[in-house]
Design a protein around this motif. Sequence first.
Motif, PDB file in Angstrom:
ATOM      1  N   LYS A 201       0.799  -1.221   0.000  1.00 20.94           N
ATOM      2  CA  LYS A 201       0.000   0.000   0.000  1.00 20.94           C
ATOM      3  C   LYS A 201       0.833   1.274   0.000  1.00 20.94           C
ATOM      4  O   LYS A 201       0.387   2.305  -0.484  1.00 20.94           O
ATOM      5  N   THR A 202       2.021   1.213   0.540  1.00 25.21           N
ATOM      6  CA  THR A 202       2.879   2.391   0.622  1.00 25.21           C
ATOM      7  C   THR A 202       3.639   2.579  -0.685  1.00 25.21           C
ATOM      8  O   THR A 202       4.123   1.615  -1.278  1.00 25.21           O
ATOM      9  N   THR A 203       3.726   3.831  -1.139  1.00 20.44           N
ATOM     10  CA  THR A 203       4.571   4.163  -2.286  1.00 20.44           C
ATOM     11  C   THR A 203       5.960   4.492  -1.758  1.00 20.44           C
ATOM     12  O   THR A 203       6.133   5.492  -1.065  1.00 20.44           O
ATOM     13  N   PRO A 204       6.953   3.651  -2.016  1.00 20.97           N
ATOM     14  CA  PRO A 204       8.271   3.882  -1.422  1.00 20.97           C
ATOM     15  C   PRO A 204       8.856   5.225  -1.821  1.00 20.97           C
ATOM     16  O   PRO A 204       8.693   5.690  -2.956  1.00 20.97           O
ATOM     17  N   HIS A 205       9.520   5.830  -0.873  1.00 13.97           N
ATOM     18  CA  HIS A 205      10.227   7.077  -1.124  1.00 13.97           C
ATOM     19  C   HIS A 205      11.391   6.825  -2.073  1.00 13.97           C
ATOM     20  O   HIS A 205      12.105   5.824  -1.951  1.00 13.97           O
ATOM     21  N   VAL A 206      11.582   7.710  -3.039  1.00 18.76           N
ATOM     22  CA  VAL A 206      12.695   7.597  -3.991  1.00 18.76           C
ATOM     23  C   VAL A 206      13.650   8.755  -3.754  1.00 18.76           C
ATOM     24  O   VAL A 206      13.236   9.913  -3.637  1.00 18.76           O
ATOM     25  N   GLY A 207      14.924   8.448  -3.714  1.00 16.25           N
ATOM     26  CA  GLY A 207      15.908   9.489  -3.473  1.00 16.25           C
ATOM     27  C   GLY A 207      16.616   9.254  -2.154  1.00 16.25           C
ATOM     28  O   GLY A 207      16.323   8.311  -1.418  1.00 16.25           O
ATOM     29  N   ASN A 208      17.549  10.129  -1.826  1.00 12.16           N
ATOM     30  CA  ASN A 208      18.434   9.921  -0.698  1.00 12.16           C
ATOM     31  C   ASN A 208      18.243  11.036   0.320  1.00 12.16           C
ATOM     32  O   ASN A 208      18.638  12.168   0.092  1.00 12.16           O
ATOM     33  N   PHE A 209      17.649  10.706   1.491  1.00  7.99           N
ATOM     34  CA  PHE A 209      17.400  11.758   2.467  1.00  7.99           C
ATOM     35  C   PHE A 209      18.683  12.233   3.139  1.00  7.99           C
ATOM     36  O   PHE A 209      18.719  13.322   3.703  1.00  7.99           O
ATOM     37  N   VAL A 210      19.747  11.445   3.098  1.00  5.00           N
ATOM     38  CA  VAL A 210      21.021  11.894   3.647  1.00  5.00           C
ATOM     39  C   VAL A 210      21.669  12.926   2.718  1.00  5.00           C
ATOM     40  O   VAL A 210      22.254  13.906   3.157  1.00  5.00           O
ATOM     41  N   TYR A 211      21.537  12.714   1.419  1.00  3.52           N
ATOM     42  CA  TYR A 211      22.126  13.616   0.429  1.00  3.52           C
ATOM     43  C   TYR A 211      21.086  13.846  -0.655  1.00  3.52           C
ATOM     44  O   TYR A 211      21.171  13.293  -1.752  1.00  3.52           O
ATOM     45  N   PRO A 212      20.045  14.672  -0.377  1.00  8.81           N
ATOM     46  CA  PRO A 212      18.915  14.791  -1.305  1.00  8.81           C
ATOM     47  C   PRO A 212      19.255  15.406  -2.656  1.00  8.81           C
ATOM     48  O   PRO A 212      18.531  15.201  -3.630  1.00  8.81           O
ATOM     49  N   LEU A 213      20.335  16.160  -2.746  1.00 10.71           N
ATOM     50  CA  LEU A 213      20.664  16.832  -4.005  1.00 10.71           C
ATOM     51  C   LEU A 213      21.781  16.108  -4.751  1.00 10.71           C
ATOM     52  O   LEU A 213      22.604  16.722  -5.433  1.00 10.71           O
ATOM     53  N   GLU A 214      21.787  14.802  -4.638  1.00 14.79           N
ATOM     54  CA  GLU A 214      22.809  14.005  -5.296  1.00 14.79           C
ATOM     55  C   GLU A 214      22.684  14.083  -6.817  1.00 14.79           C
ATOM     56  O   GLU A 214      21.637  14.413  -7.355  1.00 14.79           O
ATOM     57  N   GLU A 215      23.767  13.730  -7.501  1.00  8.77           N
ATOM     58  CA  GLU A 215      23.801  13.809  -8.951  1.00  8.77           C
ATOM     59  C   GLU A 215      23.187  12.586  -9.640  1.00  8.77           C
ATOM     60  O   GLU A 215      22.767  12.663 -10.782  1.00  8.77           O
ATOM     61  N   ARG A 216      23.136  11.439  -8.975  1.00  2.90           N
ATOM     62  CA  ARG A 216      22.630  10.230  -9.622  1.00  2.90           C
ATOM     63  C   ARG A 216      21.136  10.353  -9.921  1.00  2.90           C
ATOM     64  O   ARG A 216      20.395  11.013  -9.200  1.00  2.90           O
ATOM     65  N   ASP A 217      20.716   9.706 -10.985  1.00  2.00           N
ATOM     66  CA  ASP A 217      19.306   9.702 -11.363  1.00  2.00           C
ATOM     67  C   ASP A 217      18.625   8.551 -10.629  1.00  2.00           C
ATOM     68  O   ASP A 217      18.446   7.453 -11.157  1.00  2.00           O
TER      69      ASP A 217
END
Length: 338
Positions: A201-217
Amino acid sequence: MLDAAAIGDGIFQIPVPMSHNPLGSTLVYAMESPGGLILVDAGWDADEGWAGLTSGLESIGHSVSEVEGVVLTHFHPDHTGLCGRVREASGAWIAMHESDHEMFAKMSSGRDAEWMDYQLANLTQAGAAQEDLDAFRAATGSDVPVGPESAPDRLLADDEIVALTGRGLRVVHTPGHTPGHVCFYLEDAEVMFTGDHVLQKTTPHVGNFVYPLEERDALAEFLDSLRRVQTMDVTRGLGAHGIPLDDVAGRAGELIEHHEERLEHLLDAFGDDRITVWEVAQRMKWYRPWTDFHPMAKGMALSEAAAHLRHRVAGGGGARGGGPAPAGGGRAVWRGGA
């Protein structure tokens, strides 16, 4: 709260509570191995969590002292927190994919102001106002949620086989939620432990909360990982939160569709406006008004917004292309911008 129980295919499920979190618990899975037990994840580091894990193991006829190793789906604290206590009680090894080791090290580097300063610097770069920074500081405190005592001491590699009693558990690298997120495939039973990659039921969070402005897609990685599990023979998915999945491929397809819709909304809502990444997060369509978000939730929403924006900037998300470009405090993260 669910009770610890045998759930078939030689798998035991132990709910490890975390009453501070709306998810309520992390579901830890145990299976017999040549040296005792292998755990999939460990749970949040708190006395209530430790009591839930140890009593849960006892209720199914085992003890934490029997744990041979813990395989981690990813570095987040609701999965790694109790690893230190497990290792101290049993001498267990702890294994995580190499792409999450650095993130774990950043998160667990110290229980002091350095951790808070690191997070605030990322929020500032994204364009957060001072009032948002103050709210984040007040709500989260300076203590990190997991310490270095829970650090992994082994690496997991894609397609590696973890030995169980009479069978093996295959590592399936599924980046997106984190760089090193993995699922574990019990091939003889067509069961996949999906961690936070695919949930009912949960939509998993995408991205990195430690480094939210990372360069990886991160979003491209997540979509590719969803497509990968769609191709595998899985009849039952066991996530770290919520109920089991009886159609992992179908649920993965729903998640892909969700993010494609979000990308379209991103383009339609913002056009060619030059705004900060924080403003992108503010304007995105969420499950509740932005003003109702907990400060920590705003940080996680920021990393998800940045992941979608990065995917647009990289040319992903369909033929329309374009989309909002970061401005102000968020411009530097793109090193030249879109």
